[in-house]
Design a protein around this motif. Sequence first.
Motif, mmCIF file in Angstrom:
data_model
loop_
_atom_site.group_PDB
_atom_site.id
_atom_site.type_symbol
_atom_site.label_atom_id
_atom_site.label_comp_id
_atom_site.label_asym_id
_atom_site.label_seq_id
_atom_site.Cartn_x
_atom_site.Cartn_y
_atom_site.Cartn_z
ATOM 1 N N GLY A 1 1.029 -1.276 -0.104
ATOM 2 C CA GLY A 1 0.005 -0.228 -0.039
ATOM 3 C C GLY A 1 0.860 1.267 -0.007
ATOM 4 N N TYR A 2 2.232 1.147 0.485
ATOM 5 C CA TYR A 2 2.908 2.333 0.410
ATOM 6 C C TYR A 2 3.478 2.816 -0.936
ATOM 7 N N HIS A 3 3.801 3.820 -1.277
ATOM 8 C CA HIS A 3 4.622 4.380 -2.425
ATOM 9 C C HIS A 3 5.833 4.218 -2.355
ATOM 10 N N ILE B 1 9.231 6.264 -3.165
ATOM 11 C CA ILE B 1 9.459 7.654 -3.258
ATOM 12 C C ILE B 1 11.129 8.008 -3.443
ATOM 13 N N GLY C 1 6.221 5.182 11.316
ATOM 14 C CA GLY C 1 5.804 6.091 10.316
ATOM 15 C C GLY C 1 6.954 6.148 9.313
ATOM 16 N N SER C 2 6.777 6.494 7.939
ATOM 17 C CA SER C 2 7.905 6.286 6.999
ATOM 18 C C SER C 2 8.824 7.308 7.230
ATOM 19 N N ARG D 1 9.944 3.566 1.146
ATOM 20 C CA ARG D 1 8.789 4.346 1.581
ATOM 21 C C ARG D 1 9.093 5.319 2.258
ATOM 22 N N THR E 1 -1.633 13.068 4.355
ATOM 23 C CA THR E 1 -0.888 12.433 3.646
ATOM 24 C C THR E 1 -1.456 11.196 2.714
ATOM 25 N N ALA E 2 -2.462 10.259 3.504
ATOM 26 C CA ALA E 2 -2.867 9.401 2.687
ATOM 27 C C ALA E 2 -3.743 9.772 1.636
ATOM 28 N N PHE F 1 -1.636 10.877 -1.288
ATOM 29 C CA PHE F 1 -1.102 9.631 -2.091
ATOM 30 C C PHE F 1 -2.118 9.024 -2.833
HETATM 31 O O1 C5P Z 1 4.047 6.223 7.071
HETATM 32 P P1 C5P Z 1 3.118 7.199 7.344
HETATM 33 O O2 C5P Z 1 2.266 6.710 8.534
HETATM 34 O O3 C5P Z 1 3.816 8.476 7.574
HETATM 35 O O4 C5P Z 1 2.266 7.239 5.974
HETATM 36 C C1 C5P Z 1 0.887 7.818 6.013
HETATM 37 C C2 C5P Z 1 0.132 7.479 4.931
HETATM 38 O O5 C5P Z 1 0.708 7.812 3.657
HETATM 39 C C3 C5P Z 1 0.163 5.976 4.534
HETATM 40 O O6 C5P Z 1 -0.715 5.303 5.395
HETATM 41 C C4 C5P Z 1 0.251 5.776 3.190
HETATM 42 O O7 C5P Z 1 -1.184 5.859 2.811
HETATM 43 C C5 C5P Z 1 0.741 7.015 2.607
HETATM 44 N N1 C5P Z 1 2.336 6.800 2.231
HETATM 45 C C6 C5P Z 1 2.500 5.945 0.980
HETATM 46 N N2 C5P Z 1 3.761 5.912 0.579
HETATM 47 C C7 C5P Z 1 4.915 6.368 1.306
HETATM 48 C C8 C5P Z 1 4.633 7.082 2.536
HETATM 49 C C9 C5P Z 1 3.179 7.038 2.904
HETATM 50 O O8 C5P Z 1 1.425 5.717 0.451
HETATM 51 N N3 C5P Z 1 5.919 6.201 0.913
#
Ligand code: C5P
Length: 318
Positions: A8-10, A12, A158-159, A175, A201-202, A205
């Motif tokens: 589900g993450y991207h 980056i 968190g990322s 991520r 943030t979600a 994305f």
């Molecule tokens: O990791 P974090 O909790 O900061 O991310 C918040 C939201 O942002 C995640 O649930 C996800 O939907 C999205 N996200 C993503 N790709 C990333 C970082 C965050 O899709 N590299």
Amino acid sequence: MGPRRADGYHEIATFFQSVSLADTLNAAPARRGFSLRIVYEDAALRRAVGQIPGPAGLRRKVARARGPATRWGGRSIGPALERVPAGAGNLVLRAARLVARSTGLERGTRFTLIKRIPTRSGLGGGSADAAAAIVALDRLFALRLGGARRMALAVRLGSDVPFALRGGTALGLGRGERLIPVRLAAPFRALIAVPRWRVSTARAFNQIDLKNLGLTGWASNLRFVQKLTARRLKPDRALGLGNTMERALGARRSDFLSLRARLRAVGIRNPLMTGSGSAVFGLIESRTSFAEVARRFKGDEPLFAVRSLGLGQRVVSR
Ligand code: C5P
């Protein structure tokens, strides 16, 4: 920005930079349980309000000072600050519970967070607070977590938390948690403007996925940014890469463009959104005074004067 992954993450590729706008987390040992008190501190540049002399000026000052309190309500407690959850959802308490679970720590801690970093604006304040909680517990109870274990805990929160632990300047891959340290060609000063509207943030994305923006030039961009880390990085070069998230703003795009234009009008050459927004920042020449730029800026967005730092956290024991 790259593809959405199976988790589900991207993927980056982003440059992270520690700056001098910071929260303070105080931690005092307690017998059991974790508690958190939050104190809000406005760190925005003081702006001239009601410069017209005499009673008219005074009236304006009163009107502006009162306006936000009556109009905003809800989570907002000022132009830049809004309340963050003080309960179990707060990243400080989530980090503390995670550390306790994974180390078997039985003691507790009373945390006091002095919150200065505007929330939900892409400035990484929540991540910084989580990283600070990990470090605080490690030091307070001599847990001897070590770098690798701290990092493993950070990424579960968190990322951006791994970068908040390490600090300085880094290219974030994966991520955002795979960090390649970068040396800055020279320290810099920057101005940050924070609109009242905020971005999740979600959601940002998701917009990227809906609009299919993520993959445009991903492979070549990735090669290019990696090359940039081989030498000392000029901040202008990093800014020149732009921010894909600016294309995911939807209905907020015109507000963003207006803020960017007003920052350009006071001499900021390449204003860019931070992370997934909504804050916008830009470099400020060493000769230019922050006060002068703030005076000329047209708009009521709070402004923050920052400088780049080589460190993410500063630990002080009493
Ligand atoms: O990791 P974090 O909790 O900061 O991310 C918040 C939201 O942002 C995640 O649930 C996800 O939907 C999205 N996200 C993503 N790709 C990333 C970082 C965050 O899709 N590299």
